[in-house]
Design a protein around this motif. Structure first.
Motif, PDB file in Angstrom:
ATOM      1  N   TYR A  20       0.835  -1.201   0.000  1.00 29.12           N
ATOM      2  CA  TYR A  20       0.000   0.000   0.000  1.00 29.12           C
ATOM      3  C   TYR A  20       0.871   1.254   0.000  1.00 29.12           C
ATOM      4  N   TYR A  21       1.884   1.285   0.869  1.00 28.20           N
ATOM      5  CA  TYR A  21       2.750   2.452   0.931  1.00 28.20           C
ATOM      6  C   TYR A  21       3.566   2.617  -0.346  1.00 28.20           C
ATOM      7  N   ARG A  22       3.956   1.493  -0.964  1.00 31.63           N
ATOM      8  CA  ARG A  22       4.684   1.589  -2.232  1.00 31.63           C
ATOM      9  C   ARG A  22       3.806   2.230  -3.309  1.00 31.63           C
ATOM     10  N   ARG A  23       2.512   1.846  -3.321  1.00 31.20           N
ATOM     11  CA  ARG A  23       1.598   2.431  -4.308  1.00 31.20           C
ATOM     12  C   ARG A  23       1.407   3.920  -4.062  1.00 31.20           C
ATOM     13  N   ILE A  24       1.346   4.304  -2.787  1.00 26.83           N
ATOM     14  CA  ILE A  24       1.206   5.723  -2.454  1.00 26.83           C
ATOM     15  C   ILE A  24       2.425   6.501  -2.934  1.00 26.83           C
ATOM     16  N   LEU A  25       3.619   5.963  -2.674  1.00 25.98           N
ATOM     17  CA  LEU A  25       4.854   6.647  -3.072  1.00 25.98           C
ATOM     18  C   LEU A  25       4.975   6.748  -4.582  1.00 25.98           C
ATOM     19  N   LEU A  26       4.515   5.697  -5.285  1.00 28.02           N
ATOM     20  CA  LEU A  26       4.579   5.721  -6.744  1.00 28.02           C
ATOM     21  C   LEU A  26       3.574   6.716  -7.326  1.00 28.02           C
ATOM     22  N   ALA A  27       2.442   6.852  -6.654  1.00 31.72           N
ATOM     23  CA  ALA A  27       1.392   7.714  -7.170  1.00 31.72           C
ATOM     24  C   ALA A  27       1.692   9.190  -6.924  1.00 31.72           C
ATOM     25  N   PHE A  28       2.371   9.492  -5.834  1.00 30.78           N
ATOM     26  CA  PHE A  28       2.626  10.888  -5.493  1.00 30.78           C
ATOM     27  C   PHE A  28       4.124  11.081  -5.251  1.00 30.78           C
ATOM     28  N   SER A  29       4.765  11.790  -6.187  1.00 33.00           N
ATOM     29  CA  SER A  29       6.162  12.145  -6.003  1.00 33.00           C
ATOM     30  C   SER A  29       6.288  13.652  -6.084  1.00 33.00           C
ATOM     31  N   GLN A  30       7.437  14.148  -5.703  1.00 31.86           N
ATOM     32  CA  GLN A  30       7.634  15.587  -5.597  1.00 31.86           C
ATOM     33  C   GLN A  30       8.584  16.058  -6.686  1.00 31.86           C
ATOM     34  N   CYS A  31       8.248  17.151  -7.334  1.00 40.85           N
ATOM     35  CA  CYS A  31       9.096  17.720  -8.370  1.00 40.85           C
ATOM     36  C   CYS A  31      10.421  18.162  -7.769  1.00 40.85           C
ATOM     37  N   ASP A  32      11.508  17.777  -8.419  1.00 42.25           N
ATOM     38  CA  ASP A  32      12.839  18.069  -7.918  1.00 42.25           C
ATOM     39  C   ASP A  32      13.181  19.552  -8.004  1.00 42.25           C
ATOM     40  N   LEU A  33      12.453  20.300  -8.815  1.00 41.85           N
ATOM     41  CA  LEU A  33      12.788  21.708  -9.025  1.00 41.85           C
ATOM     42  C   LEU A  33      11.878  22.663  -8.264  1.00 41.85           C
ATOM     43  N   CYS A  34      10.568  22.432  -8.327  1.00 36.06           N
ATOM     44  CA  CYS A  34       9.644  23.371  -7.683  1.00 36.06           C
ATOM     45  C   CYS A  34       9.049  22.843  -6.383  1.00 36.06           C
ATOM     46  N   GLY A  35       9.155  21.533  -6.152  1.00 26.40           N
ATOM     47  CA  GLY A  35       8.622  20.953  -4.925  1.00 26.40           C
ATOM     48  C   GLY A  35       7.166  20.596  -4.986  1.00 26.40           C
ATOM     49  N   ASN A  36       6.485  20.904  -6.082  1.00 28.19           N
ATOM     50  CA  ASN A  36       5.074  20.561  -6.197  1.00 28.19           C
ATOM     51  C   ASN A  36       4.898  19.054  -6.362  1.00 28.19           C
ATOM     52  N   THR A  37       3.747  18.582  -5.947  1.00 26.70           N
ATOM     53  CA  THR A  37       3.445  17.161  -6.056  1.00 26.70           C
ATOM     54  C   THR A  37       3.115  16.812  -7.503  1.00 26.70           C
ATOM     55  N   THR A  38       3.657  15.698  -7.967  1.00 35.67           N
ATOM     56  CA  THR A  38       3.322  15.208  -9.299  1.00 35.67           C
ATOM     57  C   THR A  38       2.513  13.931  -9.156  1.00 35.67           C
ATOM     58  N   GLN A  39       1.720  13.640 -10.157  1.00 35.43           N
ATOM     59  CA  GLN A  39       0.846  12.475 -10.113  1.00 35.43           C
ATOM     60  C   GLN A  39       1.467  11.250 -10.766  1.00 35.43           C
ATOM     61  N   GLN A  40       2.740  11.314 -11.099  1.00 37.64           N
ATOM     62  CA  GLN A  40       3.431  10.203 -11.718  1.00 37.64           C
ATOM     63  C   GLN A  40       4.745   9.975 -10.995  1.00 37.64           C
ATOM     64  N   GLN A  41       5.368   8.831 -11.276  1.00 42.02           N
ATOM     65  CA  GLN A  41       6.646   8.509 -10.659  1.00 42.02           C
ATOM     66  C   GLN A  41       7.757   9.198 -11.461  1.00 42.02           C
ATOM     67  N   THR A  42       7.788  10.509 -11.360  1.00 36.42           N
ATOM     68  CA  THR A  42       8.783  11.294 -12.068  1.00 36.42           C
ATOM     69  C   THR A  42       9.451  12.251 -11.097  1.00 36.42           C
ATOM     70  N   LEU A  43      10.605  12.765 -11.508  1.00 34.37           N
ATOM     71  CA  LEU A  43      11.346  13.706 -10.671  1.00 34.37           C
ATOM     72  C   LEU A  43      11.029  15.148 -11.013  1.00 34.37           C
ATOM     73  N   CYS A  45       7.889  17.937 -12.627  1.00 34.51           N
ATOM     74  CA  CYS A  45       6.499  18.145 -13.034  1.00 34.51           C
ATOM     75  C   CYS A  45       6.450  18.641 -14.471  1.00 34.51           C
ATOM     76  N   SER A  46       5.263  18.630 -15.053  1.00 41.18           N
ATOM     77  CA  SER A  46       5.121  19.011 -16.454  1.00 41.18           C
ATOM     78  C   SER A  46       5.485  20.468 -16.700  1.00 41.18           C
ATOM     79  N   ALA A  47       5.202  21.347 -15.728  1.00 43.54           N
ATOM     80  CA  ALA A  47       5.518  22.772 -15.894  1.00 43.54           C
ATOM     81  C   ALA A  47       7.032  22.990 -15.933  1.00 43.54           C
ATOM     82  N   CYS A  48       7.757  22.346 -15.008  1.00 45.58           N
ATOM     83  CA  CYS A  48       9.216  22.489 -14.985  1.00 45.58           C
ATOM     84  C   CYS A  48       9.850  21.783 -16.172  1.00 45.58           C
TER      85      CYS A  48
END
Length: 247
Positions: A20-43, A45-48
């Motif tokens: 369950y926690y792995r799914r949560i972490l995969l679903a919500f990650s934080q943008c490495d540049l702006c700190g906003n939450t992203t909805q994908q397992q990426t470093l 966000c789409s804006a950055c």
């Protein structure tokens, strides 16, 4: 028997919680540049992502050697094409420093995915036979514990579904750091610095050579010369960044 059943139930419960926690972490990650939450397992966000200082591949036809300022700044090269994501500017210069010296290995996947996406968009009809990565001397590998070019090349090859030989090349000549050296000094230091540990197949004619940064092109050029002596006809150098010419 009851104790065994309870033990299995506990293990199953712990496994479900961890899943369950792995799914949560995969679903919500934080943008490495702006700190906003992203909805994908990426470093990032789409804006950055849209703000990254990427080269306009459509303008240079996916080859930086088509840019006169770059072509004239890389004399005596033996590779045929140069494909890079970005100039050596923020955030890539910071990311590469963190990747190489602070162990941020997750950045290798980011670099590989960005490179693969840009490559597919600008080289959809290009035929490639093999991917190789620039090797480290064994002493530097033992000190660092990894080869940063290899960590990018492997997922890059998987994304493009192209063959990759991670151990085909070896660096047999140990040199001091090339930081601050001129192109001529680097070329002299790299003479006979590399070898092929295993022969390439006869049908390998176009090779992609992966590295993290290209500065003077001396390392990539020396490896390209070696490859062409074995029958390779075309070498395309692929790097995350290019140090822009000063003039």
């Amino acid at each position: 028997m009851e104790w065994l059943a309870l033990s299995k139930l506990k293990n199953n419960w712990q496994s479900q919680i961890q899943s369950y926690y792995r799914r949560i972490l995969l679903a919500f990650s934080q943008c490495d540049l702006c700190g906003n939450t992203t909805q994908q397992q990426t470093l990032i966000c789409s804006a950055c992502l849209a703000d990254l200082p990427l080269f306009k591949q459509e303008i240079i036809q996916g080859d930086l050697l088509n840019w006169p300022a770059v072509n004239t700044s890389l004399p005596n090269i033996h590779f045929d094409h140069l494909f890079c994501l970005s100039p050596y500017l923020a955030p890539f210069n910071h990311w590469l420093s963190q990747y190489k010296y602070l162990g941020r290995f997750e950045l290798a996947s980011l670099f590989a995915s960005l490179l693969a996406k840009q490559w597919q968009e600008s080289h959809s009809a290009t035929s490639v036979d093999l991917i190789l990565s620039v090797p480290l001397h064994i002493s530097k590998w033992q000190l660092r514990g990894y080869n940063q070019a290899h960590l990018i090349a492997k997922p890059f090859s998987q994304l493009l579904q192209l063959p990759y030989q991670g151990s085909a090349l070896a660096r047999i000549k140990k040199n001091s750091s090339q930081v601050g050296q001129t192109g001529k000094q680097r070329r002299n230091n790299l003479v006979n610095a590399f070898t092929l540990k295993q022969p390439l197949a006869e049908d390998v004619k176009h090779v992609l050579l992966i590295d993290d940064v290209l500065t003077t092109g001396s390392t990539a050029s020396e490896i390209s010369k070696l490859l062409k002596c074995t029958g390779v006809e075309k070498v395309t150098v692929v790097t995350v960044c290019l140090t822009l010419p000063k003039r």
